[in-house]
Design a protein around this motif. Structure first.
Motif: not given
Length: 183
Positions: A14-20, A41-46, A55-58, A79-88
């Motif tokens: 929730a904090v990540i979503a709000a910050l973004y 800049a938050l997209t490295v968090l995953p 959080g990034l998607f929302i 953003t969802l695709i990028a964040a999921t890829s970063t997570y994996f």
């Protein structure tokens, strides 16, 4: 069986979503064809927190509400695709410097390829698709490299707290205690 969304992870998402959302909405020119959205800049968090993906998607979805349906759907999907890829990438690569280098590529590449499509659909683009891809990649790279620099400093702190580096015995006990409290 342990649940994925503990209270701590839900709050972090929730904090990540709000910050973004807040950073993207407040920043001028964050939704124009020539953009450097600082919230990216938050997209490295995953790489470090799996709860950063939703959080990034929302957050992106909320930031794009004022830009129309195409941006809400395609921008948030990018953003969802990028964040999921970063997570994996974070899960698959154990070498910390290599993980950080590879982890910053999905947000740059995916957004550079998909976000110009939003501008084409909305009619906001006045030049060729590949020119916009290059401009978008440059803006994304600036924002994501900024986030990666902060993430490198933060990851050193996380490693130190998790006991994965050599620590004094008192600090090691403290790291174990913190790890138990996080679980």
């Amino acid at each position: 069986m342990q649940r994925f969304f503990t209270t701590r992870r839900l709050c972090r998402a929730a904090v990540i979503a709000a910050l973004y959302a807040v950073i993207a909405i407040v920043q001028p020119y964050s939704s124009t064809p020539v953009q450097c959205r600082l919230s990216e800049a938050l997209t490295v968090l995953p790489l470090f927190f799996p709860e950063a993906v939703p959080g990034l998607f929302i957050g992106c979805f909320l930031a794009n509400v004022m830009n129309g349906a195409a941006d809400m759907i395609l921008g948030s999907l990018a953003t969802l695709i990028a964040a999921t890829s970063t997570y994996f990438i974070g899960r698959a690569v154990r070498n910390a410097p290599l993980r950080l280098i590879l982890g910053i590529l999905p947000p740059i590449v995916v957004n550079a390829l998909l976000v110009p499509v939003v501008f084409i659909i909305n009619g906001a683009q006045n030049y060729a698709y590949f020119v916009e891809v290059a401009v978008m990649a440059a803006g994304q790279a600036i924002a994501v490299f900024r986030g990666a620099g902060s993430a490198k400093k933060g990851s050193e702190s996380i490693l130190r707290r998790s006991g994965k580096t050599r620590l004094r015995s008192g600090a090691r006990r403290s790291a174990r205690r913190d790890a138990r409290n996080d679980a």
